[in-house]
Design an enzyme around this catalytic site. Sequence first.
Site, short mmCIF file in Angstrom:
data_model
loop_
_atom_site.label_atom_id
_atom_site.label_comp_id
_atom_site.label_asym_id
_atom_site.label_seq_id
_atom_site.Cartn_x
_atom_site.Cartn_y
_atom_site.Cartn_z
N GLU A 60 27.42 7.15 -36.35
CA GLU A 60 27.53 6.95 -37.81
C GLU A 60 28.84 6.26 -38.20
O GLU A 60 28.87 5.52 -39.17
CB GLU A 60 27.41 8.30 -38.53
N GLU A 95 31.66 3.43 -45.48
CA GLU A 95 30.62 2.45 -45.20
C GLU A 95 31.12 1.04 -45.51
O GLU A 95 31.76 0.82 -46.54
CB GLU A 95 29.39 2.79 -46.05
N ASN A 105 24.70 14.88 -52.63
CA ASN A 105 25.33 15.39 -51.40
C ASN A 105 26.82 15.65 -51.60
O ASN A 105 27.36 16.63 -51.10
CB ASN A 105 25.10 14.44 -50.23
#
Length: 180
Positions: free
Chosen positions: A51, A60, A97
């Site tokens: 990840e 990201e 989240n």
Amino acid sequence: MITARVLQQIMPTLRADKAAAILPHLIVAASRFEINAPARESAFLAQLAHESGGLRYWEEIASGSDYEGRADLGNTRHGDGRRYKGRGPIQLTGRANYRRAGAVLNLNLEDNPEQVATHGIGCLVAAWFWADKKLNELADEGTEDAFRRITRRVNGGYNGWQDRLNYYKRARAAYGMPPL
């Protein structure tokens, strides 16, 4: 136990100084969420390795605009996609989240999402996510099929499956576990 040597065996491109900087945070987070056995640690670290590009990327690379308007992620306000893009070694994504992780960890991640890109908070969030998805139980199975199911829960699909599996094989070897 997670050690700098284990991290570097799993992620050969991880510099020693970076491994040393991240290690204490990983140990605290893993301990708090009972990621405390070779089967659990190897699966956890393999997923984090994929990840985060070998613990290289804590945010990201993409802008996050692809997550705009994704109600399934809790991104219901304009700008949520970019604001709640993937961060931390697990690449936590989506307002919902961030809110849930913050509630459990007693942190205001919804108002301060960039905190997840720090080593301390990022590792805690990754371990919380792991526990929240009940991945210790799957990791305990120690099979390729169980690791595939873990991947589905982490990723929502099987993106990067071969890379994840390669990390998992290295992680198992680093812990002295038998090959799959």
